[in-house]
Design an enzyme around this catalytic site. Sequence first.
Site, PDB file in Angstrom:
ATOM      1  N   SER A 125       0.810  -1.231   0.000  1.00 36.11           N
ATOM      2  CA  SER A 125       0.000   0.000   0.000  1.00 36.11           C
ATOM      3  C   SER A 125       0.838   1.274   0.000  1.00 36.11           C
ATOM      4  O   SER A 125       1.900   1.353   0.641  1.00 36.11           O
ATOM      5  CB  SER A 125      -0.873  -0.019   1.258  1.00 36.11           C
ATOM      6  N   GLU A 127       0.150   3.689   1.670  1.00 36.72           N
ATOM      7  CA  GLU A 127       0.157   4.145   3.063  1.00 36.72           C
ATOM      8  C   GLU A 127       1.531   3.881   3.700  1.00 36.72           C
ATOM      9  O   GLU A 127       1.908   4.552   4.649  1.00 36.72           O
ATOM     10  CB  GLU A 127      -0.966   3.413   3.813  1.00 36.72           C
ATOM     11  N   TYR A 149      -1.635   0.105  10.631  1.00 32.38           N
ATOM     12  CA  TYR A 149      -1.927  -0.575   9.351  1.00 32.38           C
ATOM     13  C   TYR A 149      -0.706  -0.522   8.438  1.00 32.38           C
ATOM     14  O   TYR A 149      -0.286  -1.531   7.860  1.00 32.38           O
ATOM     15  CB  TYR A 149      -3.130   0.094   8.680  1.00 32.38           C
TER      16      TYR A 149
HETATM   17  P1  NDP Z   1     -11.525  -4.652   1.585  1.00 34.34           P
HETATM   18  O1  NDP Z   1     -11.519  -4.158   2.970  1.00 34.34           O
HETATM   19  O2  NDP Z   1     -12.685  -4.329   0.698  1.00 34.34           O
HETATM   20  O3  NDP Z   1     -11.371  -6.252   1.588  1.00 34.34           O
HETATM   21  C1  NDP Z   1     -10.561  -6.904   2.531  1.00 34.34           C
HETATM   22  C2  NDP Z   1     -10.816  -8.394   2.431  1.00 34.34           C
HETATM   23  O4  NDP Z   1     -10.044  -9.071   3.435  1.00 34.34           O
HETATM   24  C3  NDP Z   1     -12.289  -8.788   2.678  1.00 34.34           C
HETATM   25  O5  NDP Z   1     -12.626  -9.820   1.797  1.00 34.34           O
HETATM   26  C4  NDP Z   1     -12.240  -9.304   4.115  1.00 34.34           C
HETATM   27  O6  NDP Z   1     -13.259 -10.223   4.402  1.00 34.34           O
HETATM   28  C5  NDP Z   1     -10.889  -9.997   4.101  1.00 34.34           C
HETATM   29  N1  NDP Z   1     -10.399 -10.326   5.428  1.00 34.34           N
HETATM   30  C6  NDP Z   1     -10.323  -9.517   6.523  1.00 34.34           C
HETATM   31  N2  NDP Z   1      -9.817 -10.201   7.571  1.00 34.34           N
HETATM   32  C7  NDP Z   1      -9.570 -11.465   7.129  1.00 34.34           C
HETATM   33  C8  NDP Z   1      -9.052 -12.637   7.714  1.00 34.34           C
HETATM   34  N3  NDP Z   1      -8.671 -12.656   9.003  1.00 34.34           N
HETATM   35  N4  NDP Z   1      -8.923 -13.766   6.969  1.00 34.34           N
HETATM   36  C9  NDP Z   1      -9.318 -13.758   5.665  1.00 34.34           C
HETATM   37  N5  NDP Z   1      -9.843 -12.688   5.047  1.00 34.34           N
HETATM   38  C10 NDP Z   1      -9.955 -11.555   5.764  1.00 34.34           C
HETATM   39  O7  NDP Z   1     -10.159  -4.163   0.889  1.00 34.34           O
HETATM   40  P2  NDP Z   1      -9.857  -3.844  -0.643  1.00 34.34           P
HETATM   41  O8  NDP Z   1     -10.500  -4.861  -1.491  1.00 34.34           O
HETATM   42  O9  NDP Z   1     -10.073  -2.405  -0.881  1.00 34.34           O
HETATM   43  O10 NDP Z   1      -8.280  -4.044  -0.664  1.00 34.34           O
HETATM   44  C11 NDP Z   1      -7.683  -5.312  -0.953  1.00 34.34           C
HETATM   45  C12 NDP Z   1      -6.291  -5.347  -0.359  1.00 34.34           C
HETATM   46  O11 NDP Z   1      -5.498  -4.305  -0.929  1.00 34.34           O
HETATM   47  C13 NDP Z   1      -6.222  -5.132   1.145  1.00 34.34           C
HETATM   48  O12 NDP Z   1      -5.153  -5.913   1.628  1.00 34.34           O
HETATM   49  C14 NDP Z   1      -5.895  -3.654   1.300  1.00 34.34           C
HETATM   50  O13 NDP Z   1      -5.238  -3.418   2.522  1.00 34.34           O
HETATM   51  C15 NDP Z   1      -4.971  -3.466   0.101  1.00 34.34           C
HETATM   52  N6  NDP Z   1      -4.936  -2.134  -0.468  1.00 34.34           N
HETATM   53  C16 NDP Z   1      -6.108  -1.524  -0.850  1.00 34.34           C
HETATM   54  C17 NDP Z   1      -6.079  -0.318  -1.472  1.00 34.34           C
HETATM   55  C18 NDP Z   1      -7.336   0.377  -1.890  1.00 34.34           C
HETATM   56  O14 NDP Z   1      -7.283   1.589  -2.171  1.00 34.34           O
HETATM   57  N7  NDP Z   1      -8.461  -0.318  -1.993  1.00 34.34           N
HETATM   58  C19 NDP Z   1      -4.792   0.371  -1.773  1.00 34.34           C
HETATM   59  C20 NDP Z   1      -3.634  -0.381  -1.351  1.00 34.34           C
HETATM   60  C21 NDP Z   1      -3.719  -1.585  -0.730  1.00 34.34           C
HETATM   61  P3  NDP Z   1     -14.702  -9.774   5.013  1.00 34.34           P
HETATM   62  O15 NDP Z   1     -15.545  -9.475   3.799  1.00 34.34           O
HETATM   63  O16 NDP Z   1     -15.123 -10.968   5.756  1.00 34.34           O
HETATM   64  O17 NDP Z   1     -14.476  -8.566   5.856  1.00 34.34           O
HETATM   65  P1  GDR Z   2      -6.910   5.570   3.458  1.00 29.93           P
HETATM   66  O1  GDR Z   2      -8.440   5.707   3.011  1.00 29.93           O
HETATM   67  O2  GDR Z   2      -6.736   5.813   4.907  1.00 29.93           O
HETATM   68  O3  GDR Z   2      -6.116   6.431   2.516  1.00 29.93           O
HETATM   69  O4  GDR Z   2      -6.633   4.021   3.198  1.00 29.93           O
HETATM   70  P2  GDR Z   2      -9.695   6.404   3.696  1.00 29.93           P
HETATM   71  O5  GDR Z   2     -10.702   6.524   2.618  1.00 29.93           O
HETATM   72  O6  GDR Z   2     -10.099   5.738   4.946  1.00 29.93           O
HETATM   73  O7  GDR Z   2      -9.129   7.862   4.086  1.00 29.93           O
HETATM   74  C1  GDR Z   2      -8.627   8.747   3.106  1.00 29.93           C
HETATM   75  C2  GDR Z   2      -8.404  10.113   3.746  1.00 29.93           C
HETATM   76  O8  GDR Z   2      -9.664  10.721   4.034  1.00 29.93           O
HETATM   77  C3  GDR Z   2      -9.607  11.268   5.336  1.00 29.93           C
HETATM   78  N1  GDR Z   2     -10.959  11.386   5.901  1.00 29.93           N
HETATM   79  C4  GDR Z   2     -11.756  10.361   6.235  1.00 29.93           C
HETATM   80  N2  GDR Z   2     -11.577   9.015   6.105  1.00 29.93           N
HETATM   81  C5  GDR Z   2     -12.600   8.209   6.489  1.00 29.93           C
HETATM   82  N3  GDR Z   2     -12.464   6.884   6.327  1.00 29.93           N
HETATM   83  N4  GDR Z   2     -13.766   8.696   7.031  1.00 29.93           N
HETATM   84  C6  GDR Z   2     -13.968  10.040   7.186  1.00 29.93           C
HETATM   85  O9  GDR Z   2     -15.011  10.462   7.675  1.00 29.93           O
HETATM   86  C7  GDR Z   2     -12.931  10.912   6.750  1.00 29.93           C
HETATM   87  N5  GDR Z   2     -12.797  12.268   6.722  1.00 29.93           N
HETATM   88  C8  GDR Z   2     -11.611  12.529   6.201  1.00 29.93           C
HETATM   89  C9  GDR Z   2      -8.704  10.319   6.101  1.00 29.93           C
HETATM   90  O10 GDR Z   2      -8.252  10.915   7.312  1.00 29.93           O
HETATM   91  C10 GDR Z   2      -7.625  10.075   5.046  1.00 29.93           C
HETATM   92  O11 GDR Z   2      -6.696  11.121   5.084  1.00 29.93           O
HETATM   93  C11 GDR Z   2      -7.089   3.384   2.026  1.00 29.93           C
HETATM   94  C12 GDR Z   2      -7.375   1.913   2.373  1.00 29.93           C
HETATM   95  O12 GDR Z   2      -7.977   1.293   1.253  1.00 29.93           O
HETATM   96  C13 GDR Z   2      -6.093   1.177   2.684  1.00 29.93           C
HETATM   97  O13 GDR Z   2      -6.371  -0.218   2.827  1.00 29.93           O
HETATM   98  C14 GDR Z   2      -5.107   1.395   1.539  1.00 29.93           C
HETATM   99  O14 GDR Z   2      -3.894   0.740   1.806  1.00 29.93           O
HETATM  100  C15 GDR Z   2      -4.884   2.880   1.312  1.00 29.93           C
HETATM  101  O15 GDR Z   2      -6.134   3.489   1.013  1.00 29.93           O
HETATM  102  C16 GDR Z   2      -3.949   3.132   0.135  1.00 29.93           C
END
Ligand code: NDP
Ligand code: GDR
Length: 347
Positions: A125, A127, A149
């Site tokens: 990520s 992050e 995280y």
């Molecule tokens: P989601 O939160 O939508 O999905 C996470 C998945 O992980 C869900 O299917 C969840 O299952 C599963 N999970 C959580 N805990 C466990 C566990 N203990 N064992 C098995 N499965 C588990 O995330 P995204 O699809 O957005 O992201 C996919 C991956 O990419 C994640 O690892 C995230 O951290 C990473 N990532 C995401 C980014 C983004 O912008 N979306 C950017 C960079 C990295 P359940 O449905 O049961 O909760």
């Molecule tokens: P992020 O995504 O932390 O970048 O992680 P998120 O959408 O949670 O926050 C983005 C930014 O928005 C600000 N923010 C808020 N965020 C949330 N969730 N709720 C609020 O009400 C709010 N108001 C402002 C946050 O402070 C932050 O700066 C996501 C996840 O998908 C991670 O798993 C992934 O690795 C990174 O993106 C890249």
Amino acid sequence: MKNALITGITGQDGAYLADFLLGKGYKVFGGYRRLSTPNFWRLYHLGIHDKVKLLPLDVLDSHSISEALVASAPNEVYHLAAQSFVGASFVQPLYTSDVTGFGSVRLLDEILKFDKKIKIYQASSSEMFGEDNSPTKNETSPFNPVSPYAVAKLYSYWMVRAYRKGYGMHATNGILFNHESPLRGLEFVTRKISNEVAKISLGLSKSLKLGNLDAKRDWGYAPEFVEGMWKMLQQKNPDDYVLATNETHTVREFVNEACKIAGISSKSIQTSKQNLRPIDVQYLRGDYKKAKRKLGWSPKTKFKKLVKIMVDEDISRWERWIKREYFPWDAATFGHDSIGMKKTKKL
Ligand code: NDP
Ligand code: GDR
């Protein structure tokens, strides 16, 4: 035909990736964790629930990982499962370390024992870059994680590299910047905004409370990013790649654009201390030149189009809900405080 195992298939990326791989002719196996109420709405939404083979797989439980490997005999494993919400990682740092950090190593270790030729994608990520003043981040930028995280993800990142170098495994880190879609979870800021703005525009809600509006993120469109994951595993050698759009926008800009699309005033948007994190990454912008050069990957959907896709879809869902139409969707069961909900008959 190739077999793929996706951990975290019930999440945003898992569902889109499953859909993409099915289109490429893969046999797709999806790991899911058992919940009291199954969470397959995204797979139903994409119409692929009966096309993937679902396997119980919790990354806290090595036994379930090895069982899933035996059952799926994968050529490629896409490791997406994680406690993925940065905000929650401050409240549950140990749990996040276990799932998002150690979970990856449980998987790497089971794959090493089962068949070290399996290709592995690790969901790293942006992050992990954390607080740093450089204008853009690429694969050589320094890491300075500031959330539990991000620390857990960085641990997994280094473990992937250790297994790659130490055991010659085809293990790749995709360092992905934020990518969003109508399948995004409701706690993430983009979907929280698109969902609530849609409700306000239809008279189902009155206000939206957010946190840090000045944070800047590089937001792309999730279906394009999962294609990048696949491209990484088609390379002869494992490596690390950044996927991003190379644009950055504040949360405030996202709010304003969403309100404009929905035709409402952004005055109904408030901030609340409850939504602030102990420390927040203020600025992220990614440089995807390496992915473009080596994978032929580029983002197509940019900021304004992304906001429109999300807001239009959430408005359409709530309009269908008002008409009492039932379909797979998360928000309908999420909040019970809307005006519309009070109209529903008690069961
Ligand atoms: P989601 O939160 O939508 O999905 C996470 C998945 O992980 C869900 O299917 C969840 O299952 C599963 N999970 C959580 N805990 C466990 C566990 N203990 N064992 C098995 N499965 C588990 O995330 P995204 O699809 O957005 O992201 C996919 C991956 O990419 C994640 O690892 C995230 O951290 C990473 N990532 C995401 C980014 C983004 O912008 N979306 C950017 C960079 C990295 P359940 O449905 O049961 O909760
Ligand atoms: P992020 O995504 O932390 O970048 O992680 P998120 O959408 O949670 O926050 C983005 C930014 O928005 C600000 N923010 C808020 N965020 C949330 N969730 N709720 C609020 O009400 C709010 N108001 C402002 C946050 O402070 C932050 O700066 C996501 C996840 O998908 C991670 O798993 C992934 O690795 C990174 O993106 C890249």
